[in-house]
Design an enzyme around this catalytic site. Structure first.
Site, PDB file in Angstrom:
ATOM      1  N   TYR A  12      -2.483  -3.892  -4.578  1.00 54.29           N
ATOM      2  CA  TYR A  12      -3.902  -2.486  -5.548  1.00 54.29           C
ATOM      3  C   TYR A  12      -3.088  -1.211  -5.103  1.00 54.29           C
ATOM      4  O   TYR A  12      -1.798  -0.882  -5.742  1.00 54.29           O
ATOM      5  CB  TYR A  12      -4.917  -2.565  -4.519  1.00 54.29           C
ATOM      6  CG  TYR A  12      -4.717  -1.150  -3.291  1.00 54.29           C
ATOM      7  CD1 TYR A  12      -4.025  -1.604  -2.347  1.00 54.29           C
ATOM      8  CD2 TYR A  12      -5.303   0.352  -3.542  1.00 54.29           C
ATOM      9  CE1 TYR A  12      -3.874  -0.731  -1.051  1.00 54.29           C
ATOM     10  CE2 TYR A  12      -5.263   1.106  -2.741  1.00 54.29           C
ATOM     11  CZ  TYR A  12      -4.645   0.507  -1.188  1.00 54.29           C
ATOM     12  OH  TYR A  12      -3.626   1.659  -1.188  1.00 54.29           O
TER      13      TYR A  12
ATOM     14  N   ARG B 157       4.597   0.930 -10.104  1.00 50.27           N
ATOM     15  CA  ARG B 157       4.441   0.327  -8.881  1.00 50.27           C
ATOM     16  C   ARG B 157       3.663  -0.758  -8.644  1.00 50.27           C
ATOM     17  O   ARG B 157       4.667  -1.517  -7.684  1.00 50.27           O
ATOM     18  CB  ARG B 157       3.630   2.266  -8.093  1.00 50.27           C
ATOM     19  CG  ARG B 157       3.921   1.798  -7.061  1.00 50.27           C
ATOM     20  CD  ARG B 157       2.913   3.137  -6.004  1.00 50.27           C
ATOM     21  NE  ARG B 157       2.136   3.056  -5.873  1.00 50.27           N
ATOM     22  CZ  ARG B 157       1.609   4.353  -6.133  1.00 50.27           C
ATOM     23  NH1 ARG B 157       2.194   4.638  -5.068  1.00 50.27           N
ATOM     24  NH2 ARG B 157       0.246   4.521  -5.468  1.00 50.27           N
TER      25      ARG B 157
ATOM     26  N   ARG C 154      -6.616 -23.102   2.234  1.00 49.12           N
ATOM     27  CA  ARG C 154      -6.203 -22.264   2.989  1.00 49.12           C
ATOM     28  C   ARG C 154      -5.013 -22.471   3.548  1.00 49.12           C
ATOM     29  O   ARG C 154      -4.594 -23.754   4.133  1.00 49.12           O
ATOM     30  CB  ARG C 154      -6.862 -21.798   3.701  1.00 49.12           C
ATOM     31  CG  ARG C 154      -5.903 -20.993   4.894  1.00 49.12           C
ATOM     32  CD  ARG C 154      -7.336 -20.253   6.544  1.00 49.12           C
ATOM     33  NE  ARG C 154      -6.937 -19.295   7.165  1.00 49.12           N
ATOM     34  CZ  ARG C 154      -5.673 -19.672   7.812  1.00 49.12           C
ATOM     35  NH1 ARG C 154      -5.081 -20.912   7.832  1.00 49.12           N
ATOM     36  NH2 ARG C 154      -5.410 -18.345   8.265  1.00 49.12           N
TER      37      ARG C 154
ATOM     38  N   HIS D 147      -0.681 -21.163   4.999  1.00 51.40           N
ATOM     39  CA  HIS D 147       0.112 -19.946   5.124  1.00 51.40           C
ATOM     40  C   HIS D 147       0.969 -19.517   3.378  1.00 51.40           C
ATOM     41  O   HIS D 147       0.926 -18.542   2.835  1.00 51.40           O
ATOM     42  CB  HIS D 147       0.323 -19.350   5.627  1.00 51.40           C
ATOM     43  CG  HIS D 147      -0.044 -19.056   6.813  1.00 51.40           C
ATOM     44  ND1 HIS D 147      -1.280 -19.979   7.374  1.00 51.40           N
ATOM     45  CD2 HIS D 147       0.170 -17.591   8.016  1.00 51.40           C
ATOM     46  CE1 HIS D 147      -1.640 -19.408   8.496  1.00 51.40           C
ATOM     47  NE2 HIS D 147      -0.620 -17.564   8.450  1.00 51.40           N
TER      48      HIS D 147
ATOM     49  N   LYS E  91       2.227  -2.241  -2.086  1.00 50.22           N
ATOM     50  CA  LYS E  91       0.964  -0.918  -1.896  1.00 50.22           C
ATOM     51  C   LYS E  91      -0.122  -2.671  -1.501  1.00 50.22           C
ATOM     52  O   LYS E  91      -0.393  -2.924  -2.444  1.00 50.22           O
ATOM     53  CB  LYS E  91       0.796  -0.432  -3.351  1.00 50.22           C
ATOM     54  CG  LYS E  91      -0.605   0.523  -2.538  1.00 50.22           C
ATOM     55  CD  LYS E  91      -0.434   2.028  -3.590  1.00 50.22           C
ATOM     56  CE  LYS E  91      -1.462   2.258  -3.593  1.00 50.22           C
ATOM     57  NZ  LYS E  91      -2.438   2.997  -2.694  1.00 50.22           N
TER      58      LYS E  91
ATOM     59  N   GLU F  13       4.707   9.071   6.834  1.00 48.04           N
ATOM     60  CA  GLU F  13       4.089   9.228   6.365  1.00 48.04           C
ATOM     61  C   GLU F  13       2.372   9.491   7.115  1.00 48.04           C
ATOM     62  O   GLU F  13       2.523   9.722   8.435  1.00 48.04           O
ATOM     63  CB  GLU F  13       3.758   8.349   5.287  1.00 48.04           C
ATOM     64  CG  GLU F  13       3.150   7.308   5.143  1.00 48.04           C
ATOM     65  CD  GLU F  13       3.703   6.455   4.100  1.00 48.04           C
ATOM     66  OE1 GLU F  13       2.547   6.289   3.355  1.00 48.04           O
ATOM     67  OE2 GLU F  13       3.685   4.765   4.212  1.00 48.04           O
TER      68      GLU F  13
ATOM     69  N   LEU G 282       5.056   4.778   1.607  1.00 49.57           N
ATOM     70  CA  LEU G 282       4.622   4.199   0.084  1.00 49.57           C
ATOM     71  C   LEU G 282       5.192   5.193  -0.822  1.00 49.57           C
ATOM     72  O   LEU G 282       5.099   6.338  -0.682  1.00 49.57           O
ATOM     73  CB  LEU G 282       2.844   4.388   0.267  1.00 49.57           C
ATOM     74  CG  LEU G 282       2.063   3.643  -1.109  1.00 49.57           C
ATOM     75  CD1 LEU G 282       2.730   2.336  -1.030  1.00 49.57           C
ATOM     76  CD2 LEU G 282       1.165   4.289  -1.552  1.00 49.57           C
TER      77      LEU G 282
HETATM   78  C1  LIG Z   1       0.601   4.604   2.687  1.00 47.45           C
HETATM   79  C2  LIG Z   1      -0.317   5.565   2.115  1.00 47.45           C
HETATM   80  N1  LIG Z   1       0.545   6.643   1.991  1.00 47.45           N
HETATM   81  C3  LIG Z   1       1.076   7.856   0.654  1.00 47.45           C
HETATM   82  C4  LIG Z   1      -0.435   7.470   0.002  1.00 47.45           C
HETATM   83  C5  LIG Z   1      -0.170   8.555  -2.224  1.00 47.45           C
HETATM   84  O1  LIG Z   1       0.445   7.916  -2.426  1.00 47.45           O
HETATM   85  P1  LIG Z   1      -0.612   8.557  -4.015  1.00 47.45           P
HETATM   86  O2  LIG Z   1      -0.089   9.690  -4.592  1.00 47.45           O
HETATM   87  O3  LIG Z   1       0.101   7.314  -5.222  1.00 47.45           O
HETATM   88  O4  LIG Z   1      -1.942   7.849  -4.289  1.00 47.45           O
HETATM   89  C6  LIG Z   1      -0.875   5.884  -0.055  1.00 47.45           C
HETATM   90  C7  LIG Z   1      -2.493   6.161  -1.097  1.00 47.45           C
HETATM   91  O5  LIG Z   1      -3.056   5.477  -0.828  1.00 47.45           O
HETATM   92  C8  LIG Z   1      -1.271   5.923   0.864  1.00 47.45           C
HETATM   93  O6  LIG Z   1      -2.357   4.509   1.578  1.00 47.45           O
END
Ligand SMILES: Cc1ncc(COP(=O)(O)O)c(C=O)c1O
Length: 291
Positions: free
Chosen positions: A32, A51, A99, A101, A146, A178, A202
């Site tokens: 997403y 991304r 279903r 995997h 993501k 993070e 991310l």
């Molecule tokens: C785990 C995680 N890290 C970092 C971010 C920040 O990403 P962005 O600046 O692209 O929104 C997000 C945003 O949803 C996130 O879910």
């Protein structure tokens, strides 16, 4: 009023129906994006689409649309909403299948998009800063994708939500990664620091904007592993994301960060970020704008 997008069509949310056998529903098998939109102008759309393409590639999900098609569907969705500042969410799942995997080849990906009113932190919170708690980062080792499989992030975010805090800051092997839904920067003696982009975080679009703004304005910046003790001794802590923009964390696990107020480096970066947003809005939605 305020339609959503499903597989090529705009329709009312209550009519948007997906099979219960969709692998997104069964396995969380999808990816997403969330793009902030200011005055109907998407912010850093190309970067979000880059991304998205990368996440799809890493997840081996076929990208159903060209870049031009993505842009056109997104603009249509934005224009169909009754409000100007939006958070456009879009997800692609591997599609509907019996279903198993292992995934069959040739599935038709499911694409769903919706737009909600954008909820940035209110000015009073930006002014005051927010609090955070910390936790061990127990997610998988592909946090660079993501993925819609967000149970790990949800469980971690709930830890801070339960105590009324804005975020949960994560450590893996006593190093900062993070936060549950944002990237983290610290400031020590005027130097802005953040972990480098690896498989453990991310690659945030807001992170990149902060980095570009720091570089363009000659602010000291370093990418390095940050030990838990260093984070706890930082002068400033910031979290960044498309919805939070940049938020100062002034209390971590009940202890003050710095002097307990958003610091000077935060105030400068926040101002630069707001100025850049204005520049993007003035340029209009069909142009890429650099810092
Ligand atoms: C785990 C995680 N890290 C970092 C971010 C920040 O990403 P962005 O600046 O692209 O929104 C997000 C945003 O949803 C996130 O879910």
């Amino acid at each position: 009023m305020n339609p959503v997008f499903l597989n090529g069509k705009l329709l009312p949310a209550e009519q948007a129906q997906v099979s219960a056998l969709d692998r997104g529903f069964i396995f969380g098998d999808g990816i997403y994006e969330l793009v902030p939109v200011y005055s109907r102008v998407p912010f850093r759309l190309d970067e979000h689409l880059t991304r998205l393409e990368r996440s799809l590639g890493e997840a081996k999900i076929r990208n159903p649309y060209s870049r031009a098609q993505w842009r056109s569907h997104i603009y249509q969705l934005i224009d169909a909403q009754s409000f100007d500042d939006q958070g456009v969410y879009f997800q692609v799942t591997r599609g509907v299948a019996k279903r198993d995997h292992a995934f069959p080849k040739g599935l038709e990906p499911t694409v769903f998009m919706m737009s909600n009113p954008l909820t940035n932190p209110p000015p009073a919170q930006v002014e005051k800063g927010g609090s955070a708690v910390s936790a061990v980062d127990n997610r998988w080792l592909r946090c660079d994708i993501k993925s819609i499989s967000l149970i790990g992030n949800c469980l971690l975010r709930q830890l801070s939500a339960e105590v009324g805090a804005a975020e949960t800051i994560l450590f893996r092997d006593a190093r900062l990664t993070e936060a549950s839904a944002s990237n983290v920067f610290i400031v020590k003696r005027g130097v802005i620091q953040s972990p480098p982009k690896t498989n453990l975080i991310l690659p945030g679009i807001t992170y990149d904007v902060v980095v570009e703004l720091a570089q363009a304005n000659g602010l000291a910046l370093e990418f390095r592993d940050i030990a838990e003790a260093e984070l706890r001794a930082a002068d400033e802590i910031w979290v960044t994301s498309s919805s939070k923009e940049i938020l100062a964390i002034v209390e971590l696990d009940g202890k003050r960060v710095g002097d307990g107020r958003p610091g000077p480096a935060f105030r400068r970066m926040h101002q630069l970020y707001q100025e850049f947003k204005q520049k993007v809005m003035r340029a209009g939605k069909r142009e890429a704008v650099s810092v």
